[in-house]
Scaffold this active site. Structure first.
Site, PDB file in Angstrom:
ATOM      1  N   GLN A 183       0.962  -8.897  -4.823  1.00 38.99           N
ATOM      2  CA  GLN A 183       0.107  -7.910  -5.413  1.00 38.99           C
ATOM      3  C   GLN A 183       0.624  -7.266  -6.565  1.00 38.99           C
ATOM      4  O   GLN A 183      -0.201  -6.814  -7.441  1.00 38.99           O
ATOM      5  CB  GLN A 183      -0.116  -6.840  -4.331  1.00 38.99           C
ATOM      6  CG  GLN A 183      -1.153  -7.065  -3.315  1.00 38.99           C
ATOM      7  CD  GLN A 183      -0.545  -7.515  -2.126  1.00 38.99           C
ATOM      8  OE1 GLN A 183       0.796  -8.144  -1.989  1.00 38.99           O
ATOM      9  NE2 GLN A 183      -0.928  -7.432  -0.775  1.00 38.99           N
ATOM     10  N   ASP A 224       0.391   4.088   2.094  1.00 41.68           N
ATOM     11  CA  ASP A 224      -0.728   3.662   3.234  1.00 41.68           C
ATOM     12  C   ASP A 224      -0.911   4.705   4.153  1.00 41.68           C
ATOM     13  O   ASP A 224      -2.014   4.967   4.588  1.00 41.68           O
ATOM     14  CB  ASP A 224      -0.721   2.150   3.850  1.00 41.68           C
ATOM     15  CG  ASP A 224      -0.760   1.121   2.765  1.00 41.68           C
ATOM     16  OD1 ASP A 224       0.157   0.924   1.886  1.00 41.68           O
ATOM     17  OD2 ASP A 224      -1.924   0.852   2.726  1.00 41.68           O
ATOM     18  N   ASN A 234       4.388   1.992   3.266  1.00 43.62           N
ATOM     19  CA  ASN A 234       3.729   1.339   2.242  1.00 43.62           C
ATOM     20  C   ASN A 234       4.153  -0.137   2.203  1.00 43.62           C
ATOM     21  O   ASN A 234       4.798  -0.536   3.271  1.00 43.62           O
ATOM     22  CB  ASN A 234       4.288   1.938   1.039  1.00 43.62           C
ATOM     23  CG  ASN A 234       3.624   1.387  -0.244  1.00 43.62           C
ATOM     24  OD1 ASN A 234       2.324   1.531  -0.456  1.00 43.62           O
ATOM     25  ND2 ASN A 234       4.236   0.980  -1.254  1.00 43.62           N
ATOM     26  N   LYS A 235       3.708  -0.977   1.337  1.00 40.24           N
ATOM     27  CA  LYS A 235       3.827  -2.355   1.196  1.00 40.24           C
ATOM     28  C   LYS A 235       5.290  -2.813   1.673  1.00 40.24           C
ATOM     29  O   LYS A 235       6.289  -2.288   1.533  1.00 40.24           O
ATOM     30  CB  LYS A 235       3.490  -2.910   0.095  1.00 40.24           C
ATOM     31  CG  LYS A 235       3.620  -4.443  -0.200  1.00 40.24           C
ATOM     32  CD  LYS A 235       2.898  -5.255   1.203  1.00 40.24           C
ATOM     33  CE  LYS A 235       1.497  -4.792   1.125  1.00 40.24           C
ATOM     34  NZ  LYS A 235       0.572  -5.322   2.139  1.00 40.24           N
TER      35      LYS A 235
HETATM   36  O1  MRU Z   1      -2.096  -4.769   1.746  1.00 38.23           O
HETATM   37  P1  MRU Z   1      -2.378  -4.117   0.521  1.00 38.23           P
HETATM   38  O2  MRU Z   1      -2.409  -4.774  -0.624  1.00 38.23           O
HETATM   39  O3  MRU Z   1      -3.809  -3.433   0.993  1.00 38.23           O
HETATM   40  O4  MRU Z   1      -1.260  -3.041   0.421  1.00 38.23           O
HETATM   41  C1  MRU Z   1      -1.311  -1.762  -0.469  1.00 38.23           C
HETATM   42  C2  MRU Z   1      -0.400  -1.097  -0.548  1.00 38.23           C
HETATM   43  O5  MRU Z   1       0.830  -0.977   0.350  1.00 38.23           O
HETATM   44  C3  MRU Z   1      -0.328  -0.120  -1.545  1.00 38.23           C
HETATM   45  O6  MRU Z   1       0.892   0.420  -2.264  1.00 38.23           O
HETATM   46  C4  MRU Z   1      -1.066   1.437  -1.037  1.00 38.23           C
HETATM   47  O7  MRU Z   1      -2.081   0.921  -0.142  1.00 38.23           O
HETATM   48  C5  MRU Z   1      -1.188   2.365  -1.898  1.00 38.23           C
HETATM   49  S1  MRU Z   1      -2.755   2.037  -2.950  1.00 38.23           S
HETATM   50  C6  MRU Z   1      -3.022   3.348  -3.895  1.00 38.23           C
END
Ligand code: MRU
Length: 329
Positions: A183, A224, A234-235
């Site tokens: 991402q 998240d 978070n990720k």
């Molecule tokens: O798996 P994803 O791409 O949905 O993960 C997204 C993240 O971890 C973002 O950092 C998080 O959702 C914050 S988005 C403003």
């Protein structure tokens, strides 16, 4: 400001549809998906065609219109709320529409539009508050994508960068590539580059070196789900980045709207972590990357403990972990 419009509802409750950028095709192609059935949206959320906590919240709110008009009732709303487990925004948005719509698709659309408008203005406020942290000449580090593509507005972690750039501040961004789904490399780099912001992609395993060499002096990521005590999911890879930032003296901030905070989660231990399929790590474009005899462990998120977080950039200002319980009420 030049940032992508991640999702849009076109038309009325009876015949309208949700149009989203298909994020699986970026950066190669800017393609859109038109969704008029709830099953299509659940599939798009699970394949990460739409992703990022606030974006799946707003998409889920519009999904309630699709589910209610398809006659799926409460079960349809439950299916949407459960499409992904970690980002609390999705469940929060579906429960809010459930309460405000009383089963009526027209009222559901009005509720979803309110959630959408609130997300846009929360992102702007996060941008205004967070921009004060970005000094001229600085290197700013981020992980995954918490930009416009992850929200229905200008993003959370990237919003301060858009605002600072709009104010004429010159700075560089270092974006971790974010294994395994990239991402950072595919999405953060794409949207910052489109906006004319100086961005450098690094392998996740370079983050500590970049911090040690002071190429970056500030870290901002999204989240998240944030527990009452400030622990933030978070990720996956965010925790390691926060540890490296602490060792090398760079303040580590989380940018997130109120809808990402889960007042019912006392600590990170209460946050469910999504485990995704093995093939995301085991294969690359159909070719095997690991022997089949090796096991694969692929959690999509990790939890950064509050003690590593310098502050939370919210729509109401930059808060410390100690201030969260009072703010959450
Ligand atoms: O798996 P994803 O791409 O949905 O993960 C997204 C993240 O971890 C973002 O950092 C998080 O959702 C914050 S988005 C403003």
């Amino acid at each position: 400001m030049n940032y992508p419009r991640t999702l849009q509802w076109l038309g009325d409750a009876a015949g309208g549809k949700l149009v989203i950028i298909d994020q699986t095709r970026l950066p190669g192609e800017l393609a859109y998906l038109e969704l008029d059935r709830p099953e299509q949206l659940i599939d798009a959320i699970q394949r990460l065609a739409v992703r990022g906590a606030p974006a799946i919240g707003v998409a889920g709110a519009y999904g309630c219109v699709l589910a209610l008009r398809a006659g799926q009732g409460e079960a349809g709303l439950d299916g949407l709320a459960q499409a992904r487990p970690t980002a609390v925004n999705l469940r929060w948005a579906v429960e809010r529409v459930r309460k405000e719509a009383g089963g009526d698709p027209v009222r559901a659309l009005a509720a979803a539009q309110r959630i959408h408008a609130e997300d846009v203005s929360a992102c702007q406020a996060i941008g205004r508050h967070g921009a004060k942290l970005i000094q001229p000449g600085m290197g700013v580090h981020t992980h995954c994508n918490a930009g416009a593509l992850a929200t229905s507005g200008m993003g959370t972690a990237l919003a301060p960068m858009y605002v600072a750039h709009g104010n004429g501040v010159k700075f560089r961004v270092f974006a971790d590539e974010t294994r395994p789904l990239l991402q950072g490399a595919r999405l953060t780099a794409w949207e910052l580059d489109q906006a004319g912001i100086d961005v450098t992609v690094i392998g996740d395993d370079m983050a500590a070196v970049v911090l040690r060499e002071k190429k970056t002096q500030l870290v901002i990521t999204g989240a998240d789900r944030i527990a009452r005590n400030g622990d933030a999911a978070n990720k996956v890879g965010t925790y390691a980045l926060a540890l490296a930032a602490r060792v090398h003296g760079a303040p580590f901030y989380i940018a997130a709207p109120r809808s990402t905070f889960d007042a019912a989660a006392r600590s990170g231990a209460d946050i469910p972590i999504e485990e995704r399929k093995e093939s995301e790590l085991r294969q690359w474009q159909g070719a095997l990357l690991t022997p089949l005899g090796a096991k694969v462990f692929n959690p999509a998120f990790d939890v950064t403990p509050a003690e590593l977080i310098a502050g939370y950039i919210t729509e109401d200002g930059i808060l410390s972990a100690a201030e969260l319980a009072g703010w959450l009420g």
